[in-house]
Design an enzyme around this catalytic site. Structure first.
Site, PDB file in Angstrom:
ATOM      1  N   SER A   1      74.966 -26.826  85.117  1.00 26.08           N
ATOM      2  CA  SER A   1      75.915 -27.360  85.955  1.00 26.08           C
ATOM      3  C   SER A   1      75.419 -28.056  87.303  1.00 26.08           C
ATOM      4  O   SER A   1      76.275 -27.839  88.152  1.00 26.08           O
ATOM      5  CB  SER A   1      77.174 -26.603  85.983  1.00 26.08           C
ATOM      6  OG  SER A   1      76.589 -25.526  86.673  1.00 26.08           O
TER       7      SER A   1
ATOM      8  N   ALA B   1      69.986 -25.145  91.600  1.00 26.23           N
ATOM      9  CA  ALA B   1      69.250 -25.677  92.852  1.00 26.23           C
ATOM     10  C   ALA B   1      69.806 -26.831  93.718  1.00 26.23           C
ATOM     11  O   ALA B   1      69.867 -27.017  94.586  1.00 26.23           O
ATOM     12  CB  ALA B   1      67.889 -26.210  92.108  1.00 26.23           C
ATOM     13  N   SER B   2      70.331 -27.834  92.804  1.00 25.62           N
ATOM     14  CA  SER B   2      71.406 -28.896  93.398  1.00 25.62           C
ATOM     15  C   SER B   2      72.191 -28.384  94.477  1.00 25.62           C
ATOM     16  O   SER B   2      72.325 -28.915  95.567  1.00 25.62           O
ATOM     17  CB  SER B   2      72.244 -29.631  92.518  1.00 25.62           C
ATOM     18  OG  SER B   2      71.327 -30.124  91.265  1.00 25.62           O
TER      19      SER B   2
ATOM     20  N   GLY C   1      68.074 -31.000 102.325  1.00 21.53           N
ATOM     21  CA  GLY C   1      67.675 -32.260 103.128  1.00 21.53           C
ATOM     22  C   GLY C   1      68.668 -33.445 102.814  1.00 21.53           C
ATOM     23  O   GLY C   1      69.433 -34.177 103.855  1.00 21.53           O
ATOM     24  N   GLY C   2      68.679 -33.729 101.682  1.00 20.43           N
ATOM     25  CA  GLY C   2      69.439 -34.974 101.178  1.00 20.43           C
ATOM     26  C   GLY C   2      69.134 -35.798 100.224  1.00 20.43           C
ATOM     27  O   GLY C   2      68.351 -35.179  99.168  1.00 20.43           O
TER      28      GLY C   2
ATOM     29  N   GLU D   1      61.844 -38.067 106.140  1.00 21.82           N
ATOM     30  CA  GLU D   1      61.163 -36.825 105.736  1.00 21.82           C
ATOM     31  C   GLU D   1      59.874 -37.291 105.389  1.00 21.82           C
ATOM     32  O   GLU D   1      59.317 -38.453 105.564  1.00 21.82           O
ATOM     33  CB  GLU D   1      62.148 -36.268 104.703  1.00 21.82           C
ATOM     34  CG  GLU D   1      63.175 -35.585 104.803  1.00 21.82           C
ATOM     35  CD  GLU D   1      63.946 -34.969 103.870  1.00 21.82           C
ATOM     36  OE1 GLU D   1      63.442 -34.667 102.730  1.00 21.82           O
ATOM     37  OE2 GLU D   1      65.261 -34.727 103.830  1.00 21.82           O
TER      38      GLU D   1
ATOM     39  N   ASP E   1      64.671 -21.628  81.350  1.00 19.37           N
ATOM     40  CA  ASP E   1      65.175 -21.603  80.177  1.00 19.37           C
ATOM     41  C   ASP E   1      65.089 -22.880  79.210  1.00 19.37           C
ATOM     42  O   ASP E   1      64.949 -22.828  78.068  1.00 19.37           O
ATOM     43  CB  ASP E   1      66.809 -21.073  80.109  1.00 19.37           C
ATOM     44  CG  ASP E   1      66.816 -19.814  81.151  1.00 19.37           C
ATOM     45  OD1 ASP E   1      65.894 -19.276  80.963  1.00 19.37           O
ATOM     46  OD2 ASP E   1      68.067 -19.780  81.600  1.00 19.37           O
TER      47      ASP E   1
ATOM     48  N   HIS F   1      57.129 -25.967  98.275  1.00 17.20           N
ATOM     49  CA  HIS F   1      57.632 -26.643  99.651  1.00 17.20           C
ATOM     50  C   HIS F   1      56.993 -25.945 100.656  1.00 17.20           C
ATOM     51  O   HIS F   1      56.564 -24.648 100.915  1.00 17.20           O
ATOM     52  CB  HIS F   1      59.126 -25.984  99.640  1.00 17.20           C
ATOM     53  CG  HIS F   1      59.869 -27.045 100.671  1.00 17.20           C
ATOM     54  ND1 HIS F   1      59.752 -26.952 102.162  1.00 17.20           N
ATOM     55  CD2 HIS F   1      60.691 -28.093 100.670  1.00 17.20           C
ATOM     56  CE1 HIS F   1      60.528 -27.616 102.950  1.00 17.20           C
ATOM     57  NE2 HIS F   1      61.104 -28.596 101.819  1.00 17.20           N
TER      58      HIS F   1
ATOM     59  N   ARG G   1      54.154 -33.562 100.787  1.00 15.97           N
ATOM     60  CA  ARG G   1      54.486 -32.021 100.785  1.00 15.97           C
ATOM     61  C   ARG G   1      53.234 -31.400 100.251  1.00 15.97           C
ATOM     62  O   ARG G   1      52.889 -30.014 100.661  1.00 15.97           O
ATOM     63  CB  ARG G   1      55.682 -31.874  99.810  1.00 15.97           C
ATOM     64  CG  ARG G   1      56.916 -31.442 100.324  1.00 15.97           C
ATOM     65  CD  ARG G   1      57.959 -31.131  99.547  1.00 15.97           C
ATOM     66  NE  ARG G   1      59.272 -31.573 100.191  1.00 15.97           N
ATOM     67  CZ  ARG G   1      60.432 -31.434  99.651  1.00 15.97           C
ATOM     68  NH1 ARG G   1      60.628 -31.177  98.524  1.00 15.97           N
ATOM     69  NH2 ARG G   1      61.370 -32.128 100.471  1.00 15.97           N
TER      70      ARG G   1
ATOM     71  N   HIS H   1      58.970 -24.564  94.681  1.00 18.08           N
ATOM     72  CA  HIS H   1      60.222 -25.353  94.841  1.00 18.08           C
ATOM     73  C   HIS H   1      60.626 -26.086  93.769  1.00 18.08           C
ATOM     74  O   HIS H   1      61.862 -26.268  93.502  1.00 18.08           O
ATOM     75  CB  HIS H   1      60.192 -26.290  96.313  1.00 18.08           C
ATOM     76  CG  HIS H   1      61.184 -26.952  96.674  1.00 18.08           C
ATOM     77  ND1 HIS H   1      62.294 -26.142  97.196  1.00 18.08           N
ATOM     78  CD2 HIS H   1      61.349 -28.267  96.862  1.00 18.08           C
ATOM     79  CE1 HIS H   1      63.254 -27.236  97.545  1.00 18.08           C
ATOM     80  NE2 HIS H   1      62.727 -28.249  97.506  1.00 18.08           N
TER      81      HIS H   1
ATOM     82  N   ARG I   1      56.540 -35.048  93.996  1.00 24.73           N
ATOM     83  CA  ARG I   1      57.655 -35.837  94.204  1.00 24.73           C
ATOM     84  C   ARG I   1      58.078 -36.017  95.655  1.00 24.73           C
ATOM     85  O   ARG I   1      57.673 -35.184  96.701  1.00 24.73           O
ATOM     86  CB  ARG I   1      58.992 -34.601  93.623  1.00 24.73           C
ATOM     87  CG  ARG I   1      60.335 -35.117  94.154  1.00 24.73           C
ATOM     88  CD  ARG I   1      61.373 -34.634  93.520  1.00 24.73           C
ATOM     89  NE  ARG I   1      61.641 -33.129  94.092  1.00 24.73           N
ATOM     90  CZ  ARG I   1      62.123 -32.750  95.226  1.00 24.73           C
ATOM     91  NH1 ARG I   1      62.636 -33.879  95.963  1.00 24.73           N
ATOM     92  NH2 ARG I   1      62.207 -31.579  95.649  1.00 24.73           N
TER      93      ARG I   1
HETATM   94  C1  SIN Z   1      64.463 -30.252 101.845  1.00 21.95           C
HETATM   95  O1  SIN Z   1      65.452 -30.600 102.432  1.00 21.95           O
HETATM   96  O2  SIN Z   1      63.307 -30.107 102.348  1.00 21.95           O
HETATM   97  C2  SIN Z   1      64.237 -30.031 100.456  1.00 21.95           C
HETATM   98  C3  SIN Z   1      64.821 -31.505  99.794  1.00 21.95           C
HETATM   99  C4  SIN Z   1      64.075 -31.664  98.591  1.00 21.95           C
HETATM  100  O3  SIN Z   1      63.642 -30.683  97.976  1.00 21.95           O
HETATM  101  O4  SIN Z   1      63.856 -33.090  98.583  1.00 21.95           O
END
Ligand code: SIN
Length: 528
Positions: free
Chosen positions: A16, A45-46, A51-52, A117, A212, A233, A279, A338, A373
């Protein structure tokens, strides 16, 4: 099947988070949808994403193009260009739709606020409540789901295994909150169960991120790919006995720096973009400094305190609970697992190699992220590919139930060791994965990981048991896939860094580094 208790629906969505609910909303136009979540509906995780969400909201061609280029560059050339094209072109529509559904993104005056970012060439990241973007997306989607009579949300239902007959997915075996196990049939199943952070000793992911979806897909014969690419991260809180709480990359986007205990900055020695490099680069730089004995800190103290508190309210509050005032103190940090760039291999509609089985979001490998990513592309991926999967479910064929199906049940549970045994297995394997299959790997460390995994091979043979037992099996299967992928890629690229290996030259190819459970068993578990 009538002799067994079972349930049916048209479409089952497992998970979900943003991808799962977004897929369910589209699918509900074509039939009844049930969303299963093994925990609380908000455990994903959502929900925790700070950050955004990145998007060229004005839909201008040059902005879409620069979002495309930044994504491909951050992915070190291993992104699937078609998937990235879809992400950046369909992204703005998905965000505008969310705004129409009531999502409240932060504004400056009448304009949406856009942040910067790492590895973004311009500020294009929307946010909500400063640093609680994921929670706002989930609030909006859950509210919309609750008003939809074709959609049922079922928390505390753990999907154990996919039911696959003759290469067609027919549903899942479910462990319900009362401890009952029964088949839940559907003509279309969507894996949207998130990532694998709990494979590692240190992670920003919620406790439910035990891989899972990837593990059950492997057991069912699905193909996985890009499993060697785990994103660590750079900045998670680092305190004795403290949780590795995420400190958003947006802090560096606003000007926070990385330094040692003497407040000496070091990032420009590693990359011209310093703290705003991608990252994987920032993580390895911090790791390198830490291996030289330095304690590393995030420093945002030079910014106006009121601005910082207003911009990062969740981070401010959480750090204060740990005795750190981010407006005055250096924040001790270290990287943490992360995000999984790989997962269950899908096409651009989220279809897997098993008929009637789809995957969306972090569990899926569309190739959109390549080897690393781009920050704030994860929620966007969930929205874009979730919607595509939900739409594609209209193609799901009606099912025919096999009278031969033998459900997993209480009666055929093998005697299972005490939960304590699984806690020990998990702790040892997580430590091994962190040390040996983590930020920097070597041929020797990967061999050590194989040895550790083999010591726990008995766990692979369990088919029923407590949630802890089943999650342990899933974590080990994902670990096996990750180790094989890391051993297979003999060059360093993006998030996969192998000591003494050449820098990656292999170009993107849709079939590289994909395998199934049979191969993993042959290559890793039966290796002498
Ligand atoms: C973050 O706010 O640094 C994480 C957001 C993301 O994983 O893109």
């Amino acid at each position: 099947m009538s002799q067994y208790f079972h349930q049916t629906t048209d479409f089952l969505v497992i998970g979900s988070g943003v991808a799962g609910i977004r897929a369910a909303l589209s699918a509900s136009r074509y039939g009844r949808v049930v969303i299963l979540n093994k925990g609380d509906l908000h455990e994903s995780a959502s929900q925790k994403a700070q950050g955004g969400v990145a998007a060229a909201l004005n839909e201008e061609e040059s902005d879409i193009e620069s979002h495309y280029q930044d994504t491909v560059d951050a992915g070190h050339g291993l992104c699937n260009p078609e998937a990235v094209r879809i992400l950046v072109e369909e992204g703005p529509k998905r965000i505008l739709e969310l705004i129409e559904w009531g999502a409240r993104f932060d504004k400056i005056g009448s304009q949406f606020a856009t942040a910067l970012e790492g590895a973004h060439s311009k500020g294009r990241i929307l946010r909500a409540k400063g640093d609680a973007t994921g929670a706002e997306l989930i609030r909006t989607l859950v509210e919309r789901a609750k008003g939809n009579s074709n959609l049922t949300l079922l928390p505390s239902h753990f999907a154990i295994d996919l039911i696959v007959e003759d290469g067609v997915c027919r549903g899942v075996f479910v462990l319900d909150p009362a401890g009952m196990i029964y088949p839940f049939f559907a003509r279309g199943v969507v894996l949207a169960s998130g990532g694998v952070g709990q494979v590692f000793a240190r992670t920003t992911n919620p406790a439910v991120a035990t891989g899972d979806g990837i593990a059950m897909a492997l057991r069912a014969g699905a193909t996985v790919s890009d499993m060697e690419f785990i994103q660590f991260h750079p900045t998670a809180l680092f305190l004795p006995n403290g949780v590795p709480f995420l400190l958003s990359e947006a802090m560096r986007g606003e000007g926070a720096s990385l330094c040692n205990a003497k407040r000496k900055r070091f990032m420009s020695a590693y990359h011209p973009d310093a703290e705003l490099a991608s990252r994987d680069i920032v993580t390895r730089a911090i790791w390198n400094e830490m291996r030289r004995g330095e304690a590393i800190y995030l420093d945002i103290t030079h910014l106006n305190a009121d601005f910082v508190r207003e911009r990062f309210p969740t981070i401010d509050k959480t750090c204060l609970e740990w005795g750190i005032d981010i407006t005055r103190d250096l924040i001790p940090i270290a990287p943490a697992a992360h995000y999984m760039m790989g997962g269950v291999k899908t096409d651009l509609s989220g279809r897997t190699n098993i008929k009637q089985l789809w995957a969306a979001g972090e569990v899926a490998a569309t190739g959109v992220h390549g080897a690393n990513r781009l920050a704030s592309n994860a929620l966007l991926e969930g929205l874009v590919f979730g919607a595509r999967v939900g739409e594609d479910l209209k193609e799901a064929q009606p099912y025919l139930l096999s009278p031969q199906l033998k459900p997993l049940g209480q009666e055929n549970r093998p005697p299972s060791p005490e939960n304590k045994a699984y806690e020990i297995v998990q702790a040892q394997m997580k430590a091994c994965m962190w040390n040996d299959v983590g930020i920097i790997r070597s041929c020797a460390s990967l061999d050590r990981a194989v040895k550790q995994l083999k010591a726990f091979e008995w766990v692979f043979s369990i088919s029923c048991g407590s949630r802890l037992a089943l999650e342990t099996r899933n974590l080990l299967m994902v670990s096996a896939a990750l180790i094989l992928a890391a051993k297979t890629r003999k060059e360093s690229v993006g998030a996969h860094f192998l000591e003494n290996a050449p820098i990656g030259q292999t170009p993107f190819s849709p079939d590289h580094f994909s395998f199934n459970w049979e191969t993993i068993q042959k290559e890793i578990l039966s290796e002498s």
